[in-house]
Design a protein around this motif. Structure first.
Motif, PDB file in Angstrom:
ATOM      1  N   LEU A   2      -0.365   7.369   3.207  1.00 14.99           N
ATOM      2  CA  LEU A   2      -0.071   7.010   4.593  1.00 14.99           C
ATOM      3  C   LEU A   2       0.254   5.523   4.729  1.00 14.99           C
ATOM      4  N   ARG A   3      -0.137   4.745   3.740  1.00 18.22           N
ATOM      5  CA  ARG A   3       0.153   3.321   3.760  1.00 18.22           C
ATOM      6  C   ARG A   3       1.565   3.072   3.233  1.00 18.22           C
ATOM      7  N   LYS A   4       2.119   1.915   3.566  1.00 19.72           N
ATOM      8  CA  LYS A   4       3.396   1.529   2.983  1.00 19.72           C
ATOM      9  C   LYS A   4       3.186   1.188   1.513  1.00 19.72           C
ATOM     10  N   PRO A   5       4.155   1.489   0.649  1.00 18.79           N
ATOM     11  CA  PRO A   5       4.008   1.152  -0.774  1.00 18.79           C
ATOM     12  C   PRO A   5       3.823  -0.348  -0.964  1.00 18.79           C
ATOM     13  N   PHE A   6       3.197  -0.709  -2.067  1.00 17.17           N
ATOM     14  CA  PHE A   6       2.998  -2.124  -2.360  1.00 17.17           C
ATOM     15  C   PHE A   6       4.335  -2.795  -2.647  1.00 17.17           C
ATOM     16  N   THR A   7       4.554  -3.928  -2.021  1.00 17.43           N
ATOM     17  CA  THR A   7       5.734  -4.750  -2.298  1.00 17.43           C
ATOM     18  C   THR A   7       5.282  -6.178  -2.538  1.00 17.43           C
TER      19      THR A   7
END
Length: 472
Positions: free
Chosen positions: A396-401
């Motif tokens: 549900l979180r945005k992928p790590f960038t």
């Protein structure tokens, strides 16, 4: 409190229990076994392997009230690696950049259990880890088995010799505090040998030749620190020898600092030439003996006599990463380390994450990458505390960038090179002004006010009284 007992030739370690956990099993005996959780406490056990940039950042940002947190590492402190090269020549004292891991979490009112040991094996089906601790001054080992619900692998990297013969036996490395102490001792011994008795000029020149293999930030910073030692201190202590000390940096690629802007690499090369540091680019080390390096450049082989050699040519994942890789060989196909997805999950697993130098991803193995991964994963783990489905909570979180905060490297003579972000572009700086940024970054990023004051005090003492090369 640790207790040891003799049993079938092994010493065993009795581990204290965490609140709300069931027993741990030691050496297959039915004693103290961590379990996921009991009906009395819904908290799950989170195990963090390592005390480097990634896992330390997790501890700073994690809500430890949501988990039974267990940290496992062979060292019980966080090491501020950007200042490790300066420890080799006495610019900074070792204690100043070592912060006990219990101090870091204690200052934030957090709770954890720490084991000073190495994780040597994993049983993924039983969610069980085997910890091993070699007893000091003894040939025996203590072993401990603990269970986990969630596992974060941040064991970091170690030196990479690329299979070059003789490196392990004869070279010094620069990854841990013991390495810095060894280099300092090696430099001191070479200088004292060169100043004692009647030596042939050829032997004295060999002893006073410092060779650095690897033109990345670590190798460049170490070469710069040795130059400062020679020009600022040895010129006073041993004036009859200081002008004979030679520094050579060897790099297999066509230029040093390949990850930096080409203009900064050129500026560094020009500064090194002015400071008398010899550069040998496009040169590959083929073998290291106790007195010479055998190198090859443009198809021509030659020998380079040396007194001290420091190998800073690359890193590879530590052994546990390869142990875990072997458990899921179908998807973990890279020999460099653990392949992770955009959510930092180890491919082929469901509840194991990894970060930092032990991983293989689209990001470079940098301290600031590991630190940002730690912040992201800490927030994701906090989400897990209120969601029984780990996959859903993470997805549900945005992928790590990764967002670069710039790159810095000290090059000696109170000069540095820096790439700093400015809106949507990178600004390249080189010289004394960049050195101010480098020092400010170090003081800001150190893990405590105590460490920052200690480092600042070390710099003031060096400026007033000079360095100290004394070793235990």
């Amino acid at each position: 409190m640790l207790k040891t007992a003799s049993a079938t030739g092994l010493r065993m370690l009795r581990a204290p229990m965490l609140a709300g956990t069931s027993p741990i099993r030691i050496n297959n005996a039915p004693m103290f076994k961590f379990h996921a959780h009991t009906s009395a406490t819904p908290k799950k056990t989170l195990v963090l392997l390592g005390t480097g940039w990634g896992t330390t950042t997790i501890l700073k940002n994690l809500d430890t009230k949501n988990f039974n947190v267990v940290v496992v590492s062979p060292r019980n402190y966080f090491l501020f690696t950007p200042l490790l090269p300066s420890c080799t020549v006495g610019t900074t004292e070792s204690r100043s950049i070592m912060e006990p891991i219990r101090h870091i979490v204690g200052r934030r009112g957090k709770d954890m259990r720490f084991y000073e040991a190495e994780c040597t094996d994993i049983d993924m089906s039983r969610k069980e880890l085997k910890l091993t601790r070699t007893l000091e001054g003894a040939d025996t080992q203590s072993t401990l088995r603990i269970n986990y619900d969630h596992l974060v692998v941040g064991v970091g990297g170690t030196y990479n010799t690329f299979g070059t013969p003789g490196v392990e036996k004869h070279a010094c490395f620069l990854k841990e505090m013991n390495d810095a102490s060894k280099i300092r001792r090696r430099l001191k011994d070479a200088i004292e040998k060169a100043s004692f008795g009647e030596l042939a000029d050829e032997e004295r020149d060999r002893l006073l030749h410092v060779v650095v293999v690897g033109g990345g930030p670590t190798g460049v910073e170490f070469a710069g620190e040795v130059h400062d030692l020679v020009s600022e201190d040895l010129a006073k202590w041993v004036p009859h020898l200081s002008d004979k000390i030679k520094i050579t940096l060897i790099e297999a690629l066509p230029r040093i600092l390949p990850a930096f802007d080409e203009r900064l690499a050129s500026y560094t090369q020009m500064t090194f030439a002015k400071n008398g540091i010899q550069l040998r680019t496009s040169t590959r080390v083929k073998e290291v003996t106790d007195r010479v390096l055998k190198v090859e450049s443009n198809g021509v082989e030659s020998e380079v006599p040396y007194g001290t050699i420091v190998w800073a040519a690359g890193i590879r994942a530590r052994q546990f990463a390869h142990t875990l890789r072997a458990k899921v060989p179908q998807v973990q196909t890279s020999p460099r380390g653990l392949i992770i997805d955009d959510f930092l999950r180890v491919r082929g697993t469901h509840d194991i994450w990894a970060l930092g130098d032990c991983t293989v991803s689209k990001n470079a193995p940098l301290a600031q990458v590991a630190s940002q991964q730690g912040k992201w994963l800490a927030r994701a783990l906090n989400d897990l505390a209120t969601n029984d489905n780990a996959f859903d909570a993470i997805e549900l979180r945005k992928p790590f960038t990764y967002a670069s905060n710039g790159s810095l490297a000290y090059i000696g003579g109170e000069k540095a090179v820096a790439e700093l972000p400015w809106f949507n572009r990178q600004i390249a700086l080189g010289g004394p002004f960049a050195s101010v940024f480098w020092k400010a970054y170090c003081l800001w990023e150190l893990s405590s006010v105590r460490s920052s004051l200690s480092v600042a005090t070390d710099w003031v003492k060096r400026a007033i009284f000079g360095r100290t090369m004394s070793v235990d």
